[in-house]
Design a protein around this motif. Structure first.
Motif, PDB file in Angstrom:
ATOM      1  N   CYS A 194       0.816  -1.224   0.000  1.00 30.28           N
ATOM      2  CA  CYS A 194       0.000   0.000   0.000  1.00 30.28           C
ATOM      3  C   CYS A 194       0.849   1.273   0.000  1.00 30.28           C
ATOM      4  O   CYS A 194       0.312   2.365  -0.039  1.00 30.28           O
ATOM      5  CB  CYS A 194      -0.984  -0.009   1.176  1.00 30.28           C
ATOM      6  N   GLU A 195       2.159   1.159   0.054  1.00 28.12           N
ATOM      7  CA  GLU A 195       3.162   2.196  -0.163  1.00 28.12           C
ATOM      8  C   GLU A 195       3.325   3.301   0.876  1.00 28.12           C
ATOM      9  O   GLU A 195       4.021   4.260   0.596  1.00 28.12           O
ATOM     10  CB  GLU A 195       2.989   2.816  -1.551  1.00 28.12           C
ATOM     11  N   PRO A 196       2.758   3.245   2.075  1.00 30.78           N
ATOM     12  CA  PRO A 196       3.115   4.292   3.034  1.00 30.78           C
ATOM     13  C   PRO A 196       4.469   3.983   3.672  1.00 30.78           C
ATOM     14  O   PRO A 196       4.952   2.847   3.611  1.00 30.78           O
ATOM     15  CB  PRO A 196       2.010   4.222   4.084  1.00 30.78           C
ATOM     16  N   THR A 197       5.083   4.990   4.245  1.00 32.46           N
ATOM     17  CA  THR A 197       6.306   4.755   5.014  1.00 32.46           C
ATOM     18  C   THR A 197       5.939   4.821   6.493  1.00 32.46           C
ATOM     19  O   THR A 197       5.010   5.514   6.890  1.00 32.46           O
ATOM     20  CB  THR A 197       7.397   5.796   4.694  1.00 32.46           C
ATOM     21  N   PHE A 198       6.667   4.067   7.291  1.00 29.17           N
ATOM     22  CA  PHE A 198       6.408   4.034   8.724  1.00 29.17           C
ATOM     23  C   PHE A 198       7.683   3.658   9.453  1.00 29.17           C
ATOM     24  O   PHE A 198       8.632   3.149   8.869  1.00 29.17           O
ATOM     25  CB  PHE A 198       5.285   3.043   9.057  1.00 29.17           C
ATOM     26  N   GLU A 209      -0.818  -0.089   8.226  1.00 30.97           N
ATOM     27  CA  GLU A 209      -2.032   0.217   7.451  1.00 30.97           C
ATOM     28  C   GLU A 209      -2.741  -1.042   6.963  1.00 30.97           C
ATOM     29  O   GLU A 209      -3.940  -1.175   7.107  1.00 30.97           O
ATOM     30  CB  GLU A 209      -1.673   1.093   6.236  1.00 30.97           C
ATOM     31  N   CYS A 210      -1.973  -1.978   6.343  1.00 29.13           N
ATOM     32  CA  CYS A 210      -2.604  -3.138   5.705  1.00 29.13           C
ATOM     33  C   CYS A 210      -2.129  -4.477   6.260  1.00 29.13           C
ATOM     34  O   CYS A 210      -2.561  -5.521   5.785  1.00 29.13           O
ATOM     35  CB  CYS A 210      -2.379  -3.096   4.198  1.00 29.13           C
ATOM     36  N   ALA A 211      -1.220  -4.463   7.224  1.00 30.11           N
ATOM     37  CA  ALA A 211      -0.676  -5.658   7.880  1.00 30.11           C
ATOM     38  C   ALA A 211       0.151  -6.542   6.930  1.00 30.11           C
ATOM     39  O   ALA A 211       0.416  -7.691   7.246  1.00 30.11           O
ATOM     40  CB  ALA A 211      -1.774  -6.466   8.549  1.00 30.11           C
ATOM     41  N   ARG A 235       5.403  -7.594   3.358  1.00 34.27           N
ATOM     42  CA  ARG A 235       6.328  -7.238   2.275  1.00 34.27           C
ATOM     43  C   ARG A 235       6.703  -5.768   2.445  1.00 34.27           C
ATOM     44  O   ARG A 235       6.043  -4.881   1.916  1.00 34.27           O
ATOM     45  CB  ARG A 235       5.687  -7.460   0.908  1.00 34.27           C
ATOM     46  N   VAL A 236       7.767  -5.530   3.203  1.00 33.97           N
ATOM     47  CA  VAL A 236       8.224  -4.176   3.470  1.00 33.97           C
ATOM     48  C   VAL A 236       9.702  -4.069   3.117  1.00 33.97           C
ATOM     49  O   VAL A 236      10.419  -5.057   3.092  1.00 33.97           O
ATOM     50  CB  VAL A 236       8.005  -3.782   4.949  1.00 33.97           C
ATOM     51  N   THR A 237      10.133  -2.851   2.821  1.00 31.06           N
ATOM     52  CA  THR A 237      11.522  -2.562   2.492  1.00 31.06           C
ATOM     53  C   THR A 237      12.083  -1.613   3.536  1.00 31.06           C
ATOM     54  O   THR A 237      11.464  -0.587   3.831  1.00 31.06           O
ATOM     55  CB  THR A 237      11.619  -1.900   1.101  1.00 31.06           C
ATOM     56  N   LYS A 238      13.251  -1.963   4.071  1.00 30.52           N
ATOM     57  CA  LYS A 238      13.897  -1.075   5.036  1.00 30.52           C
ATOM     58  C   LYS A 238      14.505   0.088   4.276  1.00 30.52           C
ATOM     59  O   LYS A 238      15.196  -0.091   3.276  1.00 30.52           O
ATOM     60  CB  LYS A 238      14.988  -1.803   5.809  1.00 30.52           C
TER      61      LYS A 238
END
Length: 72
Positions: free
Chosen positions: A11-15, A29-31, A34-37
């Protein structure tokens, strides 16, 4: 502290997340997992206008600058 910034691939937000070894990072946001550091740069320390104490070139030991070397 191991606080890292991530971007969600779905979903492309940063956190930011506090992550310890072995933890799985999820998008808030979407659980999705698949995230990128992201590369995080430390922030400049904030001060209330106070400067660091400085030698006044002549009082105390020389600071090392050519114009601040004590003569004999």
């Amino acid at each position: 502290m191991p606080l890292y910034e991530y971007a969600c691939q779905q979903c492309e937000p940063t956190f930011k997340a506090l992550v310890f070894e072995g933890d799985t990072v999820e998008c808030p946001e979407c659980a999705a997992t698949r995230v990128t550091k992201l590369l995080s740069v430390p922030a400049k320390p904030q001060s209330a206008g106070a400067n660091l104490p400085m030698s006044s070139c002549g009082e105390g030991p020389p600071c090392g600058a050519p114009w601040c070397q004590r003569k004999g």
